[in-house]
Design a protein around this motif. Structure first.
Motif: not given
Length: 775
Positions: A361-362, A365, A369, A377, A381, A400, A404-405, A442, A444
C-alpha cells in the motif's frame, strides 16, 4: 376492486374448480359405455362416441372461458387455445356424425377444421411463454436444429414403418402422416421453449409436451391402418385423444408462475450435435427415394442451422476468452487485477504448492492526487507497476488490487527470503520519479503472509496479508510478517464477540467487587465494581480478554447497562442489610458521551430508590480531551442527580489538575504505575505526595489503587492518602464472597482495640466528611 367484482370472481373460480374434473369423468364414462355396448347389435358405437364428444369438448371450452375471465392478462392466449379446441371439436363431431350410418371416406369435409385447429395451437404455444426472456438468433437456431433433427429421426423411425403397413405412396402417405408429424413438431416447440428458458413452469411444460405426444400416438393410429382411405378409430385412439386434450387444457389453466428458474444447459451441445448427425445420416443413407423427397429439405435446413450455430458458438467462445482476459486485467497498469490474484491463490492452495502473498500500500498517495490531480496519480501508479515487475524475479507475479494497493505472489515459504524481497521492493520503489515536473520518491508498506497447510480460502490469505500491511504501516517498519497475536480480526475473536453477545443476553455477565479502605482507620469505605464473564465452557473470563472484542463488536453499551443494573441491585440489597458503602463503576468515554448510558443509569437509580451519592462514576482523563464541553455538561448532569465523579487512572494521561477547577469532581484515583514504587523510588514518592496535596487543596478525595504490599501502604498513609485499594487489601470477589468478607471484616473491626498512637475511638467514629474538614 369493488366488492361486487370480487364476489363475481369468487363464484367464477368456484365454477372453474367444479368444471375441471368433469371432462375426465365424461371421457371415462363414454369409453366404458362404448366398450359395454359394442356387442349389442341395436347400439351403434359412433352414436355413443358422438354423445360423449358433444359433452366432452364443450366442458373443455367452458373451463378455458372461465379461466380466461379470471386472468385478463392471459386472455388472448387462452382464447386462442379455446378456438383451437372448438375447431377440433366441430371437426371431430362432424366426422363421427357421418360415421353413424357407415364408413366415411378419408379425407372427410371436416379435415380442414383439424388443420385450422393445429394453427391455433401453434399460435397458443408461441404466446404462452415468459415475455421477459430474450430470444437471440442462437435461440431460434436451437429450435430449428432440435425440430429438424427430430423430424429426421421420426422419418427413420415412423415414416418407413407407416409406409410398409399402409402400402401408401406420395401424397396419400404425406396426408396420413401430417397429423402425427404436426403433433411431434408442437411437442418439439415445447421442448425448445423449455431449453431456451422461456417456459419457467416445468410442470406445465411437461404436461403440455405430454399432451402433444398423446395426440401424436392417437393420430398415428389412422396412418397405421391397413387402409388409409377410411376412418376406423378404436377405443384406445379415443382415449388417447381425450387424455391429450384434457392434459393440454389442464396445463393451460395452471396459474402463471412469477419466479424465473435457470434451466441447466449442460446437455445442449449433445442435443445439437446429435441432431446434426441424424440429419447427415438422412442425407447419406436415404432408405428409399420417396423418403428422400420428403426429408431432404428438413435435413438440409438442420445441417445449415447446425453450421450457423457452431459459428456463433465459436464467436462466443472467442469473445468469452477475450472478456475473461479483460476481466483479470487492470485497465490502468495492464497488470493482473484482484480477480486474477484470487484465481492464482485458489490454484496454488488447491495444488498445495509453496505460496506467499505480499500486499503493498503506497504511503501518502492521497496527497499526490489532491495536490497534482488524478492524472499525475495515474502516472505514479503506472510507474509503480513497472518498478514492481522489475524488482521481483520470475516466477513471482505482480498485480494491482485497486487504488494504490498492489500484490506480489511468490512460490516460497522462506520468511527470510520474503522479507529480503520486500525490502528490495521498497528500495526500488523509493527511487525518485518525475511527475508534472516534480520529483517524487514513493514509499509504501508491505504486509507478508505465508499460506499454511490448513489454508483453503484465498480470501483468508489476502485478509492476513492486509492485516500485516497495516501492522507495517502502524509500526513504521515498512514491511511486516503477519502476527496472529496482533490480529484483532481473527475468526476466534469474531467467535468470541458473538458468544459475548449471546452471553450478555443470557445473563452470563457478573459483577465482582474489590474493597476500598479508609487509610486513616483501615475500615472498609467502598467497593469498586469489576466486570467478569462466566463463560459456559471456559469458566470465568477476565475483562482483559473480552473487552476489546466488545468494543470492536459495538457491545460496550449493552455490557455497561448490564453492569449498572447489577451494581444498583446489589447496592440496594446491602443498603437494606445495613451496609452503607460507596460503589464505583468504570465508564469508558464512548459510553459516557453516548446517548443511552446516563438515561439507563438514572432509571436504575430511580427504580430501586438507592441514595445516588453512594454511586461513584469513574471516568478517565481522555473523556475530557475528546469533547470537553460535552463532558462538562454530562458531569453537571450527574452532579444534579447526586452521583459522585472520580477521575480514574490519574497519572497516565494528560495528568493536569487545571481542567478540574470548574468541574464537579469529588475524587482522584492515582494509577498503579505511580503507586508501585512509592516506597522505594523518591521521584514517584514526590509525584504522589504533591498530587495528594493539590487534590486536598481542591477539596477532592484521593484514592490509591494497586497497593500490593505493606511498605507501599505505610508510605501512602504517611503522605495523607484518603483511601487505598489493591491486592494487599483484598482481591476482586463475586457478590456472595464479598458480602461474607465484609461481614468478617466488620466483626474484626469491632474487636480491635486502638493503640496509643492511633486515633481515639471517638475520632474513628466521626463521619468521614468531618474528618476531612478537620484536616
Amino acid at each position: 376492486m369493488r366488492p361486487t367484482d370480487e364476489s363475481v370472481r369468487s363464484r367464477v373460480n368456484v365454477a372453474q374448480a367444479i368444471v375441471a374434473p368433469l371432462p375426465w369423468a365424461v371421457m371415462t364414462t363414454g369409453l366404458v359405455v362404448n366398450e359395454i355396448t359394442k356387442p349389442a347389435a341395436d347400439v351403434k358405437t359412433p352414436e355413443v362416441v358422438l354423445t360423449s364428444l358433444a359433452i366432452f369438448f364443450p366442458l373443455l371450452v367452458l373451463r378455458l372461458a372461465l379461466v380466461s375471465f379470471l386472468h385478463p392478462g392471459r386472455r388472448t392466449t387462452l382464447l386462442l387455445l379455446l378456438a383451437s379446441i372448438a375447431a377440433w371439436s366441430v371437426g371431430s363431431i362432424s366426422v363421427n356424425a357421418a360415421r353413424v350410418d357407415g364408413q366415411t371416406q378419408f379425407p372427410a369435409p371436416g379435415e380442414w377444421l383439424f388443420l385450422l385447429s393445429y394453427l391455433g395451437m401453434a399460435g397458443y404455444l408461441l404466446r404462452d411463454v415468459d415475455r421477459r426472456q430474450s430470444r437471440p438468433a442462437r435461440a431460434w437456431l436451437d429450435i430449428i436444429i432440435i425440430c429438424g433433427g427430430t423430424a429426421c429421426l421420426a422419418s427413420l423411425l415412423l415414416v418407413t414403418p407407416v409406409r410398409a403397413v399402409s402400402h401408401q405412396e406420395g401424397s396419400s402417405l404425406l396426408l396420413a402422416l401430417i397429423y402425427p408429424m404436426a403433433d411431434m413438431i408442437l411437442a418439439l416447440v415445447v421442448l425448445g421453449q423449455s431449453l431456451l428458458q422461456t417456459r419457467i413452469d416445468r410442470r406445465k411444460s411437461w404436461m403440455t409436451g405430454m399432451a402433444f405426444v398423446l395426440l401424436a400416438v392417437a393420430d398415428s393410429g389412422l396412418a397405421l391402418q391397413g387402409s388409409a382411405t377410411t376412418y376406423d378409430f378404436g377405443t384406445l385412439s379415443y382415449a388417447l385423444w381425450g387424455a391429450g386434450f384434457s392434459l393440454l387444457v389442464a396445463a393451460a389453466c395452471r396459474p402463471a408462475q412469477t419466479v424465473i428458474r435457470a434451466v441447466p444447459r449442460s446437455g445442449d451441445t449433445f442435443v445439437l450435435v446429435g441432431a446434426g448427425v441424424i440429419a447427415l445420416a438422412v442425407l447419406t443413407v436415404r432408405p428409399d427415394q420417396t423418403l428422400g423427397y420428403y426429408m431432404l429439405p428438413p435435413a438440409m435446413l438442420t445441417l445449415a442451422a447446425v453450421g450457423a450455430r457452431l459459428a456463433l458458438a465459436l464467436r462466443d467462445a472467442n469473445r468469452a476468452n477475450d472478456a475473461f482476459a479483460l476481466s483479470q486485467t487492470d485497465d490502468l497498469t495492464k497488470l493482473p487485477n484482484r480477480r486474477a490474484v484470487r484465481a492464482w491463490l485458489s490454484e496454488g492452495l488447491a495444488d498445495r504448492t509453496p505460496l506467499a502473498l505480499m500486499l503493498l500500500d503506497l504511503d501518502g498517495f492521497k496527497e499526490i492526487n489532491d495536490s497534482l490531480g488524478h492524472r499525475a496519480g495515474d502516472t505514479v501508479l503506472m510507474l509503480v507497476g513497472v518498478r514492481l515487475r522489475e524488482a521481483v524475479e520470475l516466477p513471482a507475479r505482480v498485480a494491482r488490487l485497486g487504488g494504490d494497493e498492489f500484490a506480489i505472489i511468490m512460490r516460497t515459504t522462506d520468511e527470510i527470503e520474503l522479507m529480503e524481497t520486500a525490502q528490495s521492493v521498497l528500495a526500488e520503489l523509493a527511487k525518485p520519479i518525475s511527475v508534472e515536473g516534480i520529483e517524487i520518491s514513493p514509499a509504501g508498506s508491505i504486509g507478508v503472509t505465508v499460506a499454511g497447510p490448513g489454508d483453503q480460502d484465498g480470501g483468508e490469505v489476502m485478509r492476513r496479508a492486509d492485516v500485516a500491511m497495516y501492522q507495517a504501516k502502524n509500526s513504521g517498519l515498512g514491511a511486516a510478517l503477519y502476527d496472529a497475536e496482533l490480529d484483532e480480526f481473527t475468526r476466534s475473536r469474531l467467535k468470541l464477540a458473538e458468544e459475548l453477545r449471546r452471553g450478555i443476553a443470557e445473563g452470563q455477565i457478573e459483577v465482582w467487587y474489590q474493597p476500598q479502605v479508609d487509610a486513616a482507620t483501615m475500615r472498609v469505605c467502598g467497593l469498586e465494581a469489576l466486570v467478569r464473564w462466566r463463560h459456559p465452557t471456559q469458566g470465568v473470563i477476565s475483562p482483559v480478554t473480552f473487552l476489546p472484542a466488545a468494543r470492536r463488536a459495538g457491545l460496550m453499551g449493552k455490557l455497561s447497562e448490564s453492569v449498572v443494573t447489577q451494581v444498583v441491585d446489589d447496592l440496594q440489597a446491602r443498603h437494606e442489610a445495613g451496609v452503607d458503602l460507596n460503589v464505583a463503576i468504570n465508564c469508558a468515554p464512548p459510553e459516557l458521551l453516548g446517548p443511552t448510558f446516563l438515561p439507563h443509569l438514572f432509571a436504575a437509580i430511580d427504580r430501586v430508590k438507592v441514595p445516588p451519592d453512594r454511586l461513584v462514576l469513574e471516568v478517565t482523563e481522555d473523556s475530557f480531551l475528546a469533547d470537553p464541553q460535552h463532558t462538562r455538561e454530562i458531569l453537571l448532569e450527574l452532579r444534579d442527580h447526586g452521583v459522585q465523579i472520580s477521575i480514574d487512572d490519574y497519572g497516565t494521561g494528560f495528568s493536569s489538575l487545571a481542567y478540574l477547577r470548574n468541574l464537579p469532581v469529588q475524587e482522584l484515583k492515582i494509577d498503579r504505575t505511580l503507586i508501585g514504587d512509592v516506597a522505594t523510588d523518591d521521584r514517584s514518592r514526590m509525584i504522589v505526595a504533591s498530587t495528594i496535596q493539590l487534590a486536598h487543596a481542591l477539596e477532592m478525595r484521593i484514592v490509591a489503587e494497586g497497593v500490593e504490599n505493606a511498605a507501599d501502604l505505610a508510605a501512602l498513609v504517611a503522605m495523607g492518602i484518603d483511601e487505598v485499594q489493591g491486592y494487599h487489601i483484598g482481591r476482586p470477589m463475586p457478590p456472595w464472597q464479598i458480602d461474607a468478607w465484609l461481614s468478617e471484616r466488620a466483626a474484626a473491626d469491632r474487636e480491635l482495640v486502638p493503640s496509643p498512637s492511633a486515633a481515639s475511638e471517638t475520632e474513628l467514629d466521626r463521619p468521614e466528611q468531618e474528618r476531612k474538614e478537620s484536616r
